[in-house]
Design a protein around this motif. Structure first.
Motif, short mmCIF file in Angstrom:
data_model
loop_
_atom_site.label_atom_id
_atom_site.label_comp_id
_atom_site.label_asym_id
_atom_site.label_seq_id
_atom_site.Cartn_x
_atom_site.Cartn_y
_atom_site.Cartn_z
N LEU A 284 27.85 20.45 22.44
CA LEU A 284 28.63 20.30 23.83
C LEU A 284 28.48 18.89 24.34
O LEU A 284 28.93 18.31 23.43
CB LEU A 284 27.17 20.33 24.45
CG LEU A 284 26.42 21.54 23.96
CD1 LEU A 284 25.34 21.82 25.54
CD2 LEU A 284 27.23 23.43 24.82
N TRP A 285 29.92 18.84 25.13
CA TRP A 285 30.24 17.23 25.60
C TRP A 285 30.55 18.14 26.98
O TRP A 285 30.02 19.04 27.60
CB TRP A 285 31.65 17.64 25.11
CG TRP A 285 32.37 18.78 25.78
CD1 TRP A 285 33.63 18.68 26.43
CD2 TRP A 285 32.36 19.68 24.42
NE1 TRP A 285 34.03 19.77 26.25
CE2 TRP A 285 33.64 20.59 25.08
CE3 TRP A 285 31.31 20.27 23.38
CZ2 TRP A 285 34.19 21.82 25.03
CZ3 TRP A 285 32.73 21.86 23.39
CH2 TRP A 285 33.67 21.92 23.82
N THR B 89 34.90 14.41 26.16
CA THR B 89 36.65 16.11 24.95
C THR B 89 35.68 16.69 23.96
O THR B 89 35.09 16.66 23.69
CB THR B 89 37.24 15.50 24.38
OG1 THR B 89 36.97 14.54 23.39
CG2 THR B 89 38.13 14.14 25.39
N CYS B 90 36.28 18.50 23.78
CA CYS B 90 36.22 19.46 23.18
C CYS B 90 35.56 18.84 21.76
O CYS B 90 36.10 18.33 21.11
CB CYS B 90 37.06 20.24 23.01
SG CYS B 90 36.44 21.73 21.82
N VAL B 91 34.53 18.76 21.18
CA VAL B 91 33.49 18.69 19.89
C VAL B 91 34.10 20.28 18.71
O VAL B 91 33.70 21.05 19.62
CB VAL B 91 32.52 18.16 20.20
CG1 VAL B 91 31.39 18.24 18.99
CG2 VAL B 91 32.35 17.61 21.12
N ASP B 92 34.61 19.91 17.75
CA ASP B 92 34.29 21.30 17.20
C ASP B 92 33.24 22.13 16.62
O ASP B 92 31.98 21.22 16.69
CB ASP B 92 35.25 20.45 15.78
CG ASP B 92 36.61 20.66 15.98
OD1 ASP B 92 37.19 20.81 17.17
OD2 ASP B 92 36.70 20.02 15.07
N ARG B 93 33.54 22.81 16.71
CA ARG B 93 31.92 23.95 16.68
C ARG B 93 31.99 23.67 14.87
O ARG B 93 32.03 23.37 13.80
CB ARG B 93 32.61 25.48 15.99
CG ARG B 93 31.29 26.15 16.39
CD ARG B 93 32.26 28.24 16.27
NE ARG B 93 30.84 28.52 15.99
CZ ARG B 93 30.41 29.86 16.25
NH1 ARG B 93 31.61 30.34 15.43
NH2 ARG B 93 29.27 31.06 16.76
N SER C 218 37.14 28.02 12.70
CA SER C 218 37.33 26.34 12.90
C SER C 218 38.10 25.88 11.79
O SER C 218 38.46 26.40 11.03
CB SER C 218 35.60 25.98 12.66
OG SER C 218 36.19 24.65 12.45
N THR D 62 32.06 17.10 30.85
CA THR D 62 33.97 17.60 30.82
C THR D 62 34.20 16.68 32.20
O THR D 62 35.38 16.15 32.44
CB THR D 62 34.06 18.89 31.99
OG1 THR D 62 32.63 19.10 33.29
CG2 THR D 62 33.15 20.39 30.68
N THR E 299 29.70 13.72 15.79
CA THR E 299 30.43 14.44 16.44
C THR E 299 31.57 14.90 15.28
O THR E 299 32.21 15.45 14.94
CB THR E 299 31.73 13.76 17.32
OG1 THR E 299 32.28 12.80 16.57
CG2 THR E 299 31.49 13.72 18.38
#
Length: 238
Positions: free
Chosen positions: A229-230, A216-220, A53, A232, A182
């Motif tokens: 999750l998100w 959009t992508c969510v950080d680990r 990360s 697409t 988020t």
């Protein structure tokens, strides 16, 4: 979003700030405001884990409030208006967008559809509808409720233990858990929605502000879990 009984719902997250000190997770300290501190959130990968990360957190310095990307002087803004039209001042978070569409008297006249935008709103024309020979709107989904078919725009929902055909915009469950944000970092046991008995309709809120699932992508390790999750594809507008 509608979730039928017994269906497992993927973990839902709020795309906003919920900690006592507002902050924003970024990939580079250059994104932070001049009056914000950049905190290193990088997480070392566990044994056998190929992922790492790379994340930082923007936090406004003492005497300033905001999300870290924008910081306001608490004293100056407390004595004079600092927010543009369409925003309201919060002593804890700075200038927050006003969701005009969630006000008791929405600004758009029927049949227009109100859509909130940063600092403003749009009154959209309703989508075109076509009707079948039976007179039922072919673009709508109709749900069965015991031995009845719910009218267009209504769903079969439990109200005080009884199944009824009702408008889900007026009868829904609010999700406002702080850990769904988020930028809420997992601390201890991961959160998960798989054991929740999902029924009916749900709306995401932070305080009085309506929010939605990230696109959009969510950080680990964010959203209170190890694998957020998100969606697409963009949210539907109909």
């Amino acid at each position: 979003m509608r979730v039928s009984g017994g269906t497992t719902l993927l973990l839902v997250f709020m795309q906003t700030v919920t900690r006592s000190t507002p902050e924003t997770t970024v990939l580079s300290c250059e994104t932070c405001h001049d009056q914000a501190n950049c905190l290193d959130l990088n997480v070392k990968p566990e044994r056998g884990d190929v992922f790492s990360s790379q994340a930082f957190s923007c936090v406004c310095k003492d005497g300033f409030v905001g999300d870290g990307l924008t910081c306001y002087n608490r004293k100056l803004c407390g004595d004079a208006p600092c927010c543009r039209q369409g925003y309201q001042w919060s002593p804890e978070k700075g200038c927050l967008d006003i969701d005009e569409c969630s006000l008791p008297d929405p600004p758009c006249a029927l049949p227009q559809v109100c859509q909130n935008t940063p600092g403003a709103y749009d009154c959209l024309a309703p989508p075109p509808h076509t009707k079948s020979n039976s007179g039922i709107d072919s673009s709508s989904v109709q749900f069965q409720c015991r031995n009845l078919t719910c009218p267009s725009g209504e769903d079969c929902i439990h109200i005080n233990g009884t199944l009824r055909c009702v408008d889900p915009c007026e009868h829904h469950t609010i999700l406002d858990d702080a850990w769904r944000a988020t930028n809420y970092r997992m601390n201890g046991t991961p959160r998960c929605d798989r054991d929740v008995s999902w029924q009916g309709w749900y709306r995401l809120f932070l305080g009085q502000t309506s929010t939605r699932i990230p696109e959009t992508c969510v950080d680990r390790y964010m959203c209170g879990t190890h694998a957020p999750l998100w969606i697409t594809d963009p949210h539907p507008r109909r």
